[in-house]
Design a protein around this motif. Structure first.
Motif: not given
Length: 86
Positions: A18-45
């Motif tokens: 129970t003492d780890t970093m907590n990502y619960n309820g957070k939303t993230f968007r990639p800022i960069s990716n590899t050339e063959n990556g499938e996510t983009s700045n339009e992808t929301l996690f």
């Protein structure tokens, strides 16, 4: 000090810290990716976390829907597996 709790899920007993970093309820968007990556700045996690167990659903750009499940270590690092659908 590390506290441990248990959670019954689908007939399984999961023990998590129970003492780890907590990502619960957070939303993230990639800022960069590899050339063959499938996510983009339009992808929301959208993250959910119980103890050190992390799940996320994501979509946007070339991805119609994806999910991940992983573990968060004490430093907040995520070890996971992705499952995208295009």
């Amino acid at each position: 000090m590390t506290f441990h709790k248990s959670l019954k899920c689908l007939g399984l007993l999961l023990i998590y810290k129970t003492d780890t970093m907590n990502y619960n309820g957070k939303t993230f968007r990639p800022i960069s990716n590899t050339e063959n990556g499938e996510t983009s700045n339009e992808t929301l996690f959208h993250y959910k976390q119980v103890g050190n167990i992390l799940t996320s659903e994501y979509a946007g750009g070339k991805i119609k829907y994806g999910h991940l499940i992983g573990l968060v270590d004490d430093a907040g690092n995520i070890e996971n597996g992705l499952s995208p659908s295009k």
